[in-house]
Design a protein around this motif. Structure first.
Motif, PDB file in Angstrom:
ATOM      1  N   SER A 194       0.829  -1.092   0.313  1.00  0.00           N
ATOM      2  CA  SER A 194      -0.066  -0.353  -0.213  1.00  0.00           C
ATOM      3  C   SER A 194       0.393   1.277   0.151  1.00  0.00           C
ATOM      4  O   SER A 194       0.360   1.982  -0.236  1.00  0.00           O
ATOM      5  N   ASP A 195       1.662   1.849   0.590  1.00  0.00           N
ATOM      6  CA  ASP A 195       2.477   2.786   0.763  1.00  0.00           C
ATOM      7  C   ASP A 195       3.103   2.214  -0.662  1.00  0.00           C
ATOM      8  O   ASP A 195       3.792   3.526  -0.792  1.00  0.00           O
ATOM      9  N   LEU A 196       3.916   1.506  -0.920  1.00  0.00           N
ATOM     10  CA  LEU A 196       4.543   1.845  -2.278  1.00  0.00           C
ATOM     11  C   LEU A 196       4.289   2.334  -3.354  1.00  0.00           C
ATOM     12  O   LEU A 196       4.700   2.466  -4.265  1.00  0.00           O
ATOM     13  N   LYS A 197       2.352   1.647  -3.615  1.00  0.00           N
ATOM     14  CA  LYS A 197       1.404   2.044  -4.564  1.00  0.00           C
ATOM     15  C   LYS A 197       1.336   3.743  -4.004  1.00  0.00           C
ATOM     16  O   LYS A 197       1.553   4.731  -5.500  1.00  0.00           O
ATOM     17  N   LYS A 198       1.353   4.134  -3.130  1.00  0.00           N
ATOM     18  CA  LYS A 198       1.234   5.844  -2.508  1.00  0.00           C
ATOM     19  C   LYS A 198       2.986   6.631  -3.643  1.00  0.00           C
ATOM     20  O   LYS A 198       2.533   7.691  -3.658  1.00  0.00           O
ATOM     21  N   LYS A 199       4.429   5.387  -3.196  1.00  0.00           N
ATOM     22  CA  LYS A 199       5.153   6.205  -3.294  1.00  0.00           C
ATOM     23  C   LYS A 199       5.693   5.911  -4.744  1.00  0.00           C
ATOM     24  O   LYS A 199       5.858   7.093  -5.705  1.00  0.00           O
ATOM     25  N   VAL A 200       5.230   5.067  -5.620  1.00  0.00           N
ATOM     26  CA  VAL A 200       5.606   4.784  -6.759  1.00  0.00           C
ATOM     27  C   VAL A 200       4.059   5.409  -7.871  1.00  0.00           C
ATOM     28  O   VAL A 200       4.527   5.838  -9.247  1.00  0.00           O
ATOM     29  N   GLY A 201       3.207   5.686  -7.642  1.00  0.00           N
ATOM     30  CA  GLY A 201       2.096   6.192  -8.292  1.00  0.00           C
ATOM     31  C   GLY A 201       1.627   5.105  -9.303  1.00  0.00           C
ATOM     32  O   GLY A 201       1.463   4.122  -9.282  1.00  0.00           O
ATOM     33  N   ASP A 202       1.768   6.217 -10.746  1.00  0.00           N
ATOM     34  CA  ASP A 202       1.745   5.577 -11.992  1.00  0.00           C
ATOM     35  C   ASP A 202       2.342   4.928 -12.477  1.00  0.00           C
ATOM     36  O   ASP A 202       2.431   3.719 -13.729  1.00  0.00           O
ATOM     37  N   ALA A 203       3.905   4.456 -11.866  1.00  0.00           N
ATOM     38  CA  ALA A 203       4.744   3.772 -12.345  1.00  0.00           C
ATOM     39  C   ALA A 203       4.495   2.183 -12.238  1.00  0.00           C
ATOM     40  O   ALA A 203       5.007   1.645 -13.378  1.00  0.00           O
ATOM     41  N   ALA A 204       4.098   1.849 -11.380  1.00  0.00           N
ATOM     42  CA  ALA A 204       3.595   0.452 -11.544  1.00  0.00           C
ATOM     43  C   ALA A 204       2.325   0.006 -10.950  1.00  0.00           C
ATOM     44  O   ALA A 204       2.097   0.888 -10.239  1.00  0.00           O
ATOM     45  N   THR A 205       1.857  -1.113 -11.642  1.00  0.00           N
ATOM     46  CA  THR A 205       0.644  -0.981 -11.513  1.00  0.00           C
ATOM     47  C   THR A 205       0.467  -2.472 -10.037  1.00  0.00           C
ATOM     48  O   THR A 205       2.110  -2.977 -10.136  1.00  0.00           O
ATOM     49  N   GLY A 239       8.928 -14.635  -0.241  1.00  0.00           N
ATOM     50  CA  GLY A 239       8.923 -13.692   1.304  1.00  0.00           C
ATOM     51  C   GLY A 239       8.707 -12.034   1.433  1.00  0.00           C
ATOM     52  O   GLY A 239       8.864 -11.643   0.441  1.00  0.00           O
ATOM     53  N   VAL A 240       9.110 -11.359   2.597  1.00  0.00           N
ATOM     54  CA  VAL A 240       8.416  -9.850   2.790  1.00  0.00           C
ATOM     55  C   VAL A 240       9.566  -9.592   2.065  1.00  0.00           C
ATOM     56  O   VAL A 240      10.502  -9.864   2.617  1.00  0.00           O
ATOM     57  N   VAL A 241       9.757  -8.310   1.351  1.00  0.00           N
ATOM     58  CA  VAL A 241      10.381  -7.269   0.790  1.00  0.00           C
ATOM     59  C   VAL A 241      10.233  -6.113   1.637  1.00  0.00           C
ATOM     60  O   VAL A 241       9.356  -5.502   1.414  1.00  0.00           O
ATOM     61  N   ALA A 242      11.072  -5.469   1.531  1.00  0.00           N
ATOM     62  CA  ALA A 242      11.177  -3.625   2.986  1.00  0.00           C
ATOM     63  C   ALA A 242      10.886  -2.972   1.260  1.00  0.00           C
ATOM     64  O   ALA A 242      11.067  -3.302   0.100  1.00  0.00           O
ATOM     65  N   LEU A 243      10.272  -2.639   1.838  1.00  0.00           N
ATOM     66  CA  LEU A 243       9.869  -0.667   1.125  1.00  0.00           C
ATOM     67  C   LEU A 243      11.036  -0.235  -0.050  1.00  0.00           C
ATOM     68  O   LEU A 243      10.382   0.006  -0.776  1.00  0.00           O
ATOM     69  N   PRO A 244      11.883   0.121   0.959  1.00  0.00           N
ATOM     70  CA  PRO A 244      12.464   0.891   0.303  1.00  0.00           C
ATOM     71  C   PRO A 244      13.515  -0.070  -1.200  1.00  0.00           C
ATOM     72  O   PRO A 244      13.512  -0.002  -2.240  1.00  0.00           O
ATOM     73  N   GLN A 245      13.501  -1.350  -0.620  1.00  0.00           N
ATOM     74  CA  GLN A 245      14.113  -2.571  -2.085  1.00  0.00           C
ATOM     75  C   GLN A 245      12.717  -2.657  -3.100  1.00  0.00           C
ATOM     76  O   GLN A 245      13.851  -1.984  -4.288  1.00  0.00           O
ATOM     77  N   LEU A 246      11.508  -2.772  -2.236  1.00  0.00           N
ATOM     78  CA  LEU A 246      10.240  -2.737  -3.615  1.00  0.00           C
ATOM     79  C   LEU A 246      10.629  -1.194  -4.426  1.00  0.00           C
ATOM     80  O   LEU A 246      10.313  -1.187  -5.840  1.00  0.00           O
ATOM     81  N   GLU A 247      10.808   0.050  -3.628  1.00  0.00           N
ATOM     82  CA  GLU A 247      11.139   1.083  -4.081  1.00  0.00           C
ATOM     83  C   GLU A 247      11.521   1.137  -5.481  1.00  0.00           C
ATOM     84  O   GLU A 247      12.054   1.448  -6.740  1.00  0.00           O
TER      85      GLU A 247
END
Length: 99
Positions: free
Chosen positions: A34-45, A83-91
């Motif tokens: 959810s936080d990732l979507k807020k950070k990347v916006g339309d860059a990814a679905t 596994g669980v991946v941290a927000l900074p890594q996903l971003e």
């Protein structure tokens, strides 16, 4: 699940979260995504696929553990991790493949 295949075959990056409702680490991933979507916006679905409700897709992508995250573009797998991946890594991964 036709929309699933439409999304992963699109020009846009699509991050798929293969999860299960009974999975503790999957519940940990939900707010991160959810936080990732807020950070990347339309860059990814971001799509969520319940492995128990969609066994054929889970088999097709050889999902053996949940959560498993797979990043697609034009139907190609660009990145995959279980596994669980941290927000900074996903971003970082989204921005890496954005170009």
């Amino acid at each position: 699940m036709n929309s699933f295949f439409q999304k992963i075959n699109s020009e846009q990056l699509t991050l798929v979260d293969f999860y299960a409702t009974w999975c503790g680490p999957c519940k940990t991933m939900a707010p991160i995504l959810s936080d990732l979507k807020k950070k990347v916006g339309d860059a990814a679905t971001i799509l969520k696929v319940d492995v128990d409700a969609n066994p054929a897709i889970s088999q097709q992508y050889r999902i053996q553990g949940v959560p498993t995250l797979i990043l697609f573009k034009k139907g190609q797998i660009l990145w995959r991790q279980s596994g669980v991946v941290a927000l900074p890594q996903l971003e970082h991964i989204i921005h890496q493949y954005q170009a």
